[in-house]
Design a protein around this motif. Structure first.
Motif, PDB file in Angstrom:
ATOM      1  N   LYS A  92       0.864  -1.180   0.000  1.00  0.00           N
ATOM      2  CA  LYS A  92       0.000   0.000   0.000  1.00  0.00           C
ATOM      3  C   LYS A  92       0.897   1.225   0.000  1.00  0.00           C
ATOM      4  N   TYR A 114       2.699   4.513   0.722  1.00  0.00           N
ATOM      5  CA  TYR A 114       2.979   5.143   2.014  1.00  0.00           C
ATOM      6  C   TYR A 114       3.136   6.643   1.816  1.00  0.00           C
ATOM      7  N   GLU A 137       2.642   8.880   8.080  1.00  0.00           N
ATOM      8  CA  GLU A 137       1.795   7.772   8.481  1.00  0.00           C
ATOM      9  C   GLU A 137       2.561   6.868   9.450  1.00  0.00           C
ATOM     10  N   ILE A 151       2.053   3.623  10.161  1.00  0.00           N
ATOM     11  CA  ILE A 151       2.089   2.188   9.840  1.00  0.00           C
ATOM     12  C   ILE A 151       2.426   2.030   8.355  1.00  0.00           C
ATOM     13  N   TYR A 160       2.348  -0.875   5.492  1.00  0.00           N
ATOM     14  CA  TYR A 160       1.736  -2.168   5.213  1.00  0.00           C
ATOM     15  C   TYR A 160       2.662  -2.960   4.268  1.00  0.00           C
ATOM     16  N   LYS A 211       4.220  -7.043   2.936  1.00  0.00           N
ATOM     17  CA  LYS A 211       3.960  -8.453   2.684  1.00  0.00           C
ATOM     18  C   LYS A 211       5.303  -9.163   2.621  1.00  0.00           C
ATOM     19  N   PRO A 237       1.039 -11.025   5.576  1.00  0.00           N
ATOM     20  CA  PRO A 237       0.945  -9.556   5.717  1.00  0.00           C
ATOM     21  C   PRO A 237       1.550  -9.098   7.046  1.00  0.00           C
ATOM     22  N   GLU A 292       2.114  -5.370   9.487  1.00  0.00           N
ATOM     23  CA  GLU A 292       1.971  -3.929   9.721  1.00  0.00           C
ATOM     24  C   GLU A 292       3.222  -3.462  10.463  1.00  0.00           C
ATOM     25  N   TYR A 293       4.006  -2.680   9.784  1.00  0.00           N
ATOM     26  CA  TYR A 293       5.316  -2.248  10.298  1.00  0.00           C
ATOM     27  C   TYR A 293       5.173  -0.818  10.803  1.00  0.00           C
ATOM     28  N   ARG A 294       5.366  -0.646  12.132  1.00  0.00           N
ATOM     29  CA  ARG A 294       5.190   0.666  12.741  1.00  0.00           C
ATOM     30  C   ARG A 294       6.423   1.524  12.509  1.00  0.00           C
TER      31      ARG A 294
END
Length: 1812
Positions: A29, A31, A35, A37, A39, A41, A47, A49-51
């Motif tokens: 997705k 970026y 932001e 997070i 996203y 894969k 999947p 979610e990388y902070r």
């Protein structure tokens, strides 16, 4: 970071991972900045979610394009960061099995834990002379770079090898030294390079040990300086050692060992010379058994000890010194086993009396036992007023004992190092050196002590030097390219170094605390906290007051303070040292004689490891005791400073060794361990420095070729590529800070190349989409058109069917109406039908007539066409048959000639005595065994017969006895029952006797059968043994020739070495020669030898025994004597073999008695009568053949009398036959006359026997030769031995008249027969052609008749339509024929145009060659022939030196280029002929010896001149052929003319000199190959792999640091094209042709050169990843096709050269084929039959796609290939042997030149020669 490029969908990134350090992911997705997070894969489709945030994680790193993964140089990566480096190393190591990778100026070497076949001499030769960026990364490439820079810049070099234990440092340093020893071998015979390599096993034995991480870990650092002279040959070496781990002598951790030398000595303790050492197994000694495992898997300590002793011997350590070293080592082991017992008070101790180990220790070292026993338990305290002797506790005594052991071992280690340096020292002046530093890398453990502190301190210094050097190189690159640059911020670890070594630093405070009388580790640690707590590189642990933390460049390390002071003091008690000084053992006394020369006296009071001992580079004067005792830290700092000064004065090269895993598994990569080492060794720092500047660099041409797809058409027309690149970058990259334009290169910031690659990929992707769109649209249109056409066809057929149904209905309705009408009007219609029938009949006949006319016209046209077609076909087939028959005839003749030669050779070899002896060796033994067995069975039979006779006699006596008893019993008792029993018993005895007789007969039959069987087996074995090994003769001959030529090559090398030694030994001045020695012998290795001396073989053998084999081999006289003796023995052996064969024939023929003398004479007469009848029988046979031919031709002529041409030919042939018949009658009369003369001459035999024997026998043998060899032998013996024969043909045939008549008659008969046969064949061909035409015409007429009948049966409308269809068919066929003809003409036109273009390209080259070729000036003189010459040249003895000087020493090939080829050889042979003619053996041998020596000197002087070498190879081989041709041997006279046979040598047999000349020719051939290969070597790689024969085919990939800064920068490396290589080959071929070299030899030279081209090309292909691509395969295949075309143009395609380049052809095909499916794998296995499995796998591993649209070769595909090739029995070889030489074969080629017609040019100045 540009987020617009970064955060897009499908962007690939790296994220941290606790297990794999870094993990690959893909953004799913888009970026946006801010932001929290991201996203992602993962690769397993999971999947995530990388902070992202300041408290969480930073933005992840971007991944490089797949095309850049696996690069040779890490700096070629577009994104330079830790995950990219780690991933690239992992891919190369695990998938491609590449252990070496460049990282800028650093070579990263990963330990494979497996033996790899990449360090052989072929690999060294492949890397030698190559630029560093041209080949795959390798330790040899770094060594070659250092060697080349030393020679070019005249600056000393250093190779710094570092890494943790088990990473492979020692092996890397060893291979680097091996490279220097091979490339820079010593110029003389001192073998310094072997001594340098021999130092490695010694240092490994005394300085390496097994640890938990490595089985052969170096426990010291060393810096080896290899010295070179001005010619860059090794002249010596020097070694410095650092940080010896002395504590390992007395303590080893679990699963570790002491130094290897202890275990090696214990393993060899059973040897007789070591029994005095009183050693046993290593398990019995404390110093070698603390690790609990004294063995290493796969290591034999006894064998390693032998290698160590051999290395000692090679370095000059004599046996006494070796014995002394082993005594010291054994004494250390015994000292460790000395048991110290504590007293009751605990403050004192003692040693048990009669302790055997202490006694052995004192005995081995030659010291007093009582003193050593006392001072091991006591110590002396010295004050200003008194001296005290104090007891020591058991612990203190044990520590003192261990300190003494370590001290002894350290001194012995230093003594060995010093001795090695003395052995490697040279008195020659050292011009430059290359240093190899092998030292440990950064270390950190759970408990770190003084040793780790010193090691990490040294690595801090080395890292600082490394950073400064990297920064310096970057700065120089920017300044050279003249681009603006700013200071790069790099990590400077000087503050950390100051914390350690500055004033009041860690080392200063440690030395100060050591001076305090009661200093402790805790006090010192407290001082560190007080003084250094303000430094950012020093920290105090939270939970400990006895440790401190230093922040190094690699990591934080916490050091434990315990033991620092004791290890830094490193003292030993002087009383023990004084005892050792007073030793009776000389070496021990020398070691401790002057302790001031030592850098320290080391010891350890604890059981922890201490590996510190630094030897000062220079001895210091003796000073007072307090000043003398320098601390270990102070000495280490001084030696480290000296090392850094040395490194700073040289150009460094860095090798960083990485340990991939701790389990020592082959090709297993643990990311966590690798990252730790990459951070510690400075590789990532190099990446960071490169990334801070402009890491990506492109030359303007490479950038233009790579990214021209992004340019516009208008930009492509601009000639200035720099301007085009500038315009493109300014358009694509808006930020000007992202790139800089240099003089020759474009510099990019990190990530910009990836951005350009993305633009390029997008452009290609859009182009692909457009192509796919167009292709798919076309496919859909084609599909639509097919559907539409099908629908139209369906509609047409449907409508037609409906129309036919409606028409049928209308027809039926109309028929009904007509039927009604006709029925009603039947009467009126009868008249109408009658009239209509008449009209129809008339019309039918009229139309028939017209149709027949048309058909006849059509038939005539068709017949004419058929006749033309068949005639043309017949003409073409006849032409083809003639050509094919001619080719078959030529082939048959040639094959028959070859078969005859081979059969003759095989017969000679099969009849040789040696061959039969070899064959019958085993059979003789078998026959003897069978004979012995038969004798044994005969003896057994005789014994059994004797037993049977004895038994028979005894049984007979018993029968008689029983009969007498029976009679007595009858007379006495007359009892019937007893009589019956006696009779039964008698019958039994008779039956037993009969059985005995039967058994005896069976044994006799069995014996006779076995005897006959044995005789048959013996006969069959003797008969079959000669035929079983015929197939092996040629192979054995080739192997023998190969072996002989290898020995000859070795002899040539030894002879060259002998000449060099002789020149070295020569001193100027006058030296008196021996008065008995001739003047010629002083300059010759081949002294003059008389004929009588040649026969004195016994004296020659005695001379050999006196002189020795080697000296005798250099004396040609002795050599020739021995050769003659060998020949005599061979003749004797042949004679004995003939006798043996005769005896065997007698055995086979048992009852046939030898033939008597009269029978032999009758056989000779029968033989002569058969020869006399030969002419008559031949004439009768020819006459019968002529009559049969005449009759056959007459019959055929009568059958075809209508042909005038045949009748004329027949008449002409009859006239020829009549003339031939008359000639035959004349010859028949001559034969009858000759027969009568033969009969009359038989009566004159006895009167003229002597005259016939002396004069006529040779002429007879020359004029008429027996047809069969056996007949010739019998005829020769008959002429020589039987002197009382009735007739002699030789006397009659003095002038050869009978032979000439016979030959003329046979030639006339053969000519007539050939003419008749040709006429008959011609007639048969014409007759067959006419018959074929008749048959074709008949078939045509039948077809026309059928067509006419069919036409007549049709209606008029159908006839017209049928005629039209036939005409259309005919026109269509004609059109097709014309099209085929046009296509053939067009194809021929294209072929001619292609040839024209090729010739147009060759025209400039030919013009250049013609212009470059010197103009030949030939003076044409008219010479008057005054008399007939005999082809000899006379000269005086004193002119021999001038003759040799003029013809050989001063001869230039251009001087005789316009004359007969090989003129010097002919002149020399004519001089030899005259010496033979006057029977002067001294003159013959002197001239031949001088000639051979002069040729050798000329070749030695011009050892790099191809033209001179080719010239003398041609002349030497021609001289050899002349000696054979005129030797008088019948085998060499078959092609001579009568005049040439008259010129044969009369008096001397020069077979020995023919052998010497043959050997010399082989040596010259080998030198010619060497010179040619040396000239072609720099051209092969550039021409075959690098030049673009097909323009714009090769792609360009991003380059790394190595490609940008090779050692040849600024010099412009010469590049060669394929045309240059082919031109060079053509020059070689033309030079050999001009010099008259035999074509067969020239073909062998070209074959060997093509093998060299194949080997060099394939080896470079296997070692270069950048050329393993599809485009290179295409270029290589094109280049090979051009070379094949050159071979065909030179008529060399049958020389075997194409077979030698088959591996390269298959490698090129392997690069081009598909490499994806299992079918592709099977195709590759069947295709690459000339490549080994290792080579195929290597090429597949190296295969590199040039763009992202091409897929890589998967690991599974390579594994599939390996599994399929497991059954192959390939030699485990990766590289091709470039030094392999095929055995040369010199075919015998006689000269057709007549010696008497040879003229000598005046420019040779040979006026002193007189023609005879």
């Amino acid at each position: 970071m540009n987020l617009g490029k970064w955060g897009r969908n499908y962007t690939r990134v790296w994220i941290p991972d606790p297990e794999d350090v870094w993990r690959a992911a893909e953004i799913i997705k888009d970026y946006k900045e801010g932001e929290p997070i991201l996203y992602l894969k993962l690769e397993d489709e999971t999947p995530l979610e990388y902070r992202i945030g300041p408290k969480d994680n930073a933005l992840p790193f971007l991944r490089n394009p797949d095309i850049l993964v696996g690069e040779n140089d890490l700096t070629a990566l577009s994104y330079l960061h830790e995950p990219a480096v780690l991933h690239n190393l992992k891919v190369r190591f695990t998938e491609s099995n590449h252990i070496y990778t460049y990282c800028g100026i650093v070579l990263v070497a990963i330990n494979p834990y497996e033996q790899l076949q990449i360090y052989g001499e072929e690999v060294i030769n492949a890397y030698s002379g190559q630029n560093m960026g041209d080949m795959d990364p390798h330790i040899f490439a770094v060594a070659e770079e250092a060697y080349k820079q030393m020679a070019r810049d005249e600056r000393n070099q250093s190779i710094i090898v570092s890494g943790e234990s088990g990473a492979g440092k020692t092996v890397s340093a060893k291979y680097a030294m091996r490279f220097f020893a091979t490339v820079g071998g010593s110029a003389n015979d001192t073998n310094v390079e072997e001594k340098v390599l021999a130092s490695s096993p010694i240092m490994e034995a005394i300085g390496n040990a097994k640890t938990t991480r490595n089985d052969n870990s170096s426990r010291f650092g060393k810096y080896i300086q290899i010295g070179f002279d001005r010619s860059y040959h090794i002249i010596g070496a020097n070694m410095r050692t650092y940080l010896l781990e002395k504590s390992r002598v007395v303590f080893q951790a679990e699963d570790e060992r002491n130094y290897h030398i202890f275990y090696q000595l214990c393993a060899s303790a059973s040897l007789p010379e070591f029994k005095d050492l009183a050693l046993t197994s290593a398990e019995d000694f404390i110093f070698t058994s603390q690790g609990e495992n004294i063995f290493i898997e796969g290591v034999n300590d006894a064998e390693d000890f032998e290698k160590t002793r051999e290395a000692f011997t090679l370095l000059g350590v004599n046996d006494s010194n070796q014995s002394s070293i082993f005594r010291i080592i054994a004494s250390i082991l015994h000292l460790g086993n000395v048991e110290i017992c504590s007293e009751r008070d605990g403050d004192s101790c003692h040693i048990l009396k009669n302790d055997p180990h202490l006694a052995h220790f004192c005995q081995l070292l030659g010291v007093e036992l009582e003193q050593m026993e006392h001072w091991l338990c006591h110590r002396k305290l010295v004050t200003t007023s008194e001296t005290y002797v104090k007891n020591m506790s058991r612990k203190q005594a044990a520590n003192a004992r261990d300190a003494l052991a370590k001290h002894i071992y350290a001194h012995m280690f230093d003594w060995i190092v010093e001795y090695v340096n003395k052995s490697l020292h040279t008195s020659s002046k050292q011009h430059s050196f290359i240093g190899v530093l092998d030292i440990y890398g950064f270390e950190t453990f759970e408990i770190n002590s003084f040793e780790q502190f010193c090691i990490n301190y040294a690595n801090e210094k080395l890292q600082q030097q490394f950073n400064q050097h990297v920064f310096k190189l970057e700065q120089e690159e920017y300044m050279k390219e003249q681009i603006p640059w700013t200071l790069i911020d790099f990590y400077d670890n000087q503050p950390c170094i100051d914390v350690i070594e500055a004033k009041l630093g860690i080392l200063d405070l440690l030395d100060e605390e050591c001076k305090v009388p009661k200093g402790t580790d805790q006090n010192w640690c407290q001082k560190l906290f007080d003084r250094l707590s303000s430094s950012v590189h020093f920290q105090k642990p939270r939970m400990s007051n006895t440790s401190f933390i230093v922040i190094h460049f690699a990591d934080k390390v916490e050091y434990q303070c315990d033991g620092f002071l004791e290890k830094n003091r490193d003292t030993v008690y002087e009383e023990q040292i004084n005892i050792l000084k007073a030793s009776k053992f000389q070496l021990m006394a020398d070691l401790f004689q002057d302790t001031n020369k030592d850098s320290s006296i080391s010891t350890s009071s604890s059981s922890k490891s201490s590996r510190v001992n630094v030897r000062a580079s220079k001895p210091t004067p003796k000073v007072p005791n307090k000043e003398h005792r320098k601390t270990v830290g102070h000495q280490f700092r001084s030696s480290l400073q000296l090392l850094m000064e040395t490194l700073n004065a040289t150009t460094p090269h860095y090798v960083r060794c990485i340990k991939p895993n701790d389990e020592k598994e082959a090709f297993s990569f643990e990311s966590r361990r690798a990252v730790q080492q990459l951070r510690a060794c400075g590789v990532l720092e190099t990446i960071r420095i490169s990334a801070a500047g402009y890491p990506s660099r492109w030359t303007y041409p490479d950038f233009f070729n790579r990214y021209r797809v992004l340019m516009k058409k208008s930009d492509m027309t601009i000639g200035d590529k720099k301007l085009v690149c500038r315009n493109l970058l300014e358009t694509l990259v808006k930020d000007p800070d992202k790139f800089q334009f240099g003089k020759t290169k474009i510099f990019f910031r990190a990530g910009q190349v990836a951005y350009l690659e993305k633009l390029r990929a997008d452009k290609f992707r859009s182009a692909c989409i457009k192509i796919q769109k167009t292709v798919r649209g076309w496919l859909q249109r084609v599909r639509y058109q097919k559907i539409r056409k099908s629908a139209i066809n369906l509609q047409r057929y449907g409508r037609g069917y409906m129309a036919r149904r409606y028409a049928e209905q209308l027809r039926l309705t109309r028929a009904a109406l007509i039927f009604q009408k006709q029925y009603r009007m039947v009467r009126e219609r009868r008249d109408y039908l009658r009239v209509r029938q008449a009209v129809v009949t008339i019309q039918a006949f009229t139309r028939g007539t017209l149709t027949r006319r048309i058909f006849q016209e059509f038939l005539l046209h068709h017949k004419a066409m058929m006749i033309q077609k068949h005639v043309r076909g017949w003409l073409t087939r006849r032409k083809f048959r003639r050509a094919r028959n001619a080719a078959i005839t030529i082939q048959c003749a040639y094959r028959r000639m070859r078969a005859k030669r081979e059969l003759k050779q095989l017969k000679i070899e099969a009849r040789s005595a040696q061959h039969l002896k070899k064959l019958n060796t085993g059979m003789e033994n078998k026959i003897v065994q069978l004979q012995r067995k038969m004798d044994d069975q005969t003896n057994d039979l005789k014994t059994q017969n004797e037993h049977l006779v004895v038994a028979k006699a005894s049984l007979g006596s018993e029968v008689n006895k029983l009969q007498k008893e029976l009679e007595m019993m009858r007379s006495r008792q007359g009892d019937g029952s007893q009589l019956t029993s006696l009779q039964d018993e008698l019958e039994k005895l008779r039956a037993e006797l009969q059985e005995a007789h039967t058994h005896m007969k069976k044994l006799e039959e069995k014996h006779s059968n076995e005897k006959m069987g044995l005789e048959q087996v013996r006969y069959q074995s003797l008969k079959g043994s000669a035929s079983q090994s015929v197939g092996r003769v040629q192979a054995e001959l080739d192997e023998e020739r190969q072996r002989y030529q290898n020995l000859l090559r070795e002899f040539s090398r030894l002879e060259q070495r002998y000449d060099n030694l002789q020149e070295a030994k020569f001193q100027p001045g006058h030296k008196r020669n021996n008065s008995t020695q001739s003047s010629l012998e002083s300059d010759s290795n081949y002294p003059s030898i008389s004929t009588s001396e040649l026969g004195d073989t016994d004296d020659a053998i005695q001379v050999v025994e006196e002189m020795g084999v080697e000296k005798a081999a250099m004396d040609i006289g002795v050599f020739m004597k021995l050769q003659k003796r060998v020949r005599e023995l061979e003749q004797e052996r042949k004679r004995l073999q003939v006798n043996l064969e005769k005896m065997e024939d007698q055995v086979n023929c048992k009852g046939i008695e030898p033939k008597t003398t009269s029978e032999q004479e009758s056989e000779d007469l029968a033989y002569n009568s058969l020869k006399r009848q030969e002419l008559e029988s031949e004439n009768k046979k020819l006459k019968n053949d002529l009559n049969e031919l005449r009759k056959a031709i007459a019959d055929r002529a009568s059958q075809n009398s209508s042909s005038n041409e045949l009748q004329d030919g027949y008449n002409l042939l009859l006239g020829q036959l009549k003339a031939a018949n008359e000639e035959l009658e004349v010859r028949k009369e001559e034969v009858l006359i000759l027969r009568t003369e033969i009969v009359s001459a038989a009566h004159q035999k006895e009167e003229t026997t002597n005259q016939i024997e002396t004069n006529n026998v040779p002429e007879w043998t020359n004029s008429k030769k027996p047809i069969d060899k056996e007949e010739a032998v019998r005829a020769y013996h008959g002429l020589c031995e039987s002197k009382n024969k009735a007739s002699d043909w030789g006397y009659l045939n003095e002038d050869g008249e009978l032979g000439l008549a016979y030959q003329g008659l046979k030639q006339v008969a053969r000519l007539l027969e050939a003419q008749l046969q040709s006429q008959a064949r011609k007639h048969e061909d014409e007759l067959a052609a006419f018959n074929t035409q008749i048959e074709l015409l008949k078939d045509d007429i039948e077809k026309k008749q059928e067509m006419l009948n069919h036409t007549m049966s049709l209606s008029p409308e159908a006839q017209v339509e049928y005629s039209v269809q036939q005409e259309i068919t005919r026109l269509t066929n004609d059109n097709l024929d014309l099209k085929e003809l046009v296509e053939k003409l067009e194809k021929n036109e294209r072929k001619l145009k292609k040839q024209l273009r090729i010739y147009m390209k060759k025209v400039p080259d030919m013009e250049a060659v013609i212009q470059a070729k010197p103009q030949l000036t030939r003076q044409v003189t008219v010479q008057r022939r005054e008399k007939d010459f005999e082809g000899m040249l006379e000269y005086y003895k004193e002119d021999e030196a001038l003759l040799v000087k003029t013809l050989i020493t001063d001869m230039k090939p251009n001087a005789v280029s316009a004359t007969v080829p090989c003129l010097p050889a002919y002149i020399l042979f004519m001089c030899i002929r005259h010496a033979d003619y006057i029977n002067d053996d001294q003159k013959v041998h002197s001239l031949l010896t001088s000639t051979i020596n002069a040729i050798k000197k000329v070749l030695k002087k011009n050892n790099n001149d191809f033209e001179m070498t080719s010239f003398w190879l041609a002349n030497t081989s021609r001289l050899l052929h002349c000696l054979k041709q005129y030797s008088g041997d019948e085998a060499f006279m078959t092609q001579n003319t009568a005049k040439q046979n008259e010129h044969c040598l009369k008096n001397f047999d020069l077979a020995e000199y023919r052998q010497v000349l043959s050997d010399l020719s082989i040596q010259i051939y080998q030198q010619l190959i060497k010179v040619a290969e040396h000239m072609m070597q720099p051209m092969i790689v550039s021409a075959m792999l690098e030049s673009e024969s097909i323009p714009s085919l090769a792609g360009v990939k991003p380059m790394g640091y190595r490609n940008r800064s090779s050692s040849m920068d600024g010099e412009g490396p010469g590049s060669y094209t394929l045309e240059a290589l082919i031109r060079q080959l053509g020059q070689f071929h033309s030079v050999m042709g001009e010099h008259g070299l035999d074509p067969e030899i020239a073909g062998q030279v070209i074959r060997q050169l093509f093998y060299s081209i194949n080997a060099v090309t394939l080896n470079n292909l296997l070692l270069r990843k950048d050329v393993c691509s599809w485009s290179t395969g295409m270029q290589l295949r094109y280049n090979i096709s051009q070379m094949e075309e050159w071979l065909r143009g030179k008529n060399l395609h049958q020389s075997g050269a194409v077979v030698n380049i088959e591996p390269v052809i298959q490698a090129a095909q392997l690069l081009q084929v598909k490499k994806k499916t299992s079918q592709d794998a099977e195709a590759i296995c069947s295709l690459c039959t000339s490549l080994t499995m290792q080579q195929i796998v290597k090429i597949l591993n190296l295969y590199t796609p040039l763009n992202e649209f091409e897929e890589r070769v998967t690991v599974s595909f390579i594994r599939n290939i390996q599994n399929r090739l497991q059954d192959r029995n390939d030699v485990p070889m990766l590289l091709v042997d470039t030094k392999h030489t095929f055995p040369v074969l010199f075919p015998y080629t006689p000269s057709a030149l007549s010696l008497e017609t040879l003229h000598i040019p005046a420019n040779l100045s040979l006026d002193f020669l007189t023609r005879v």
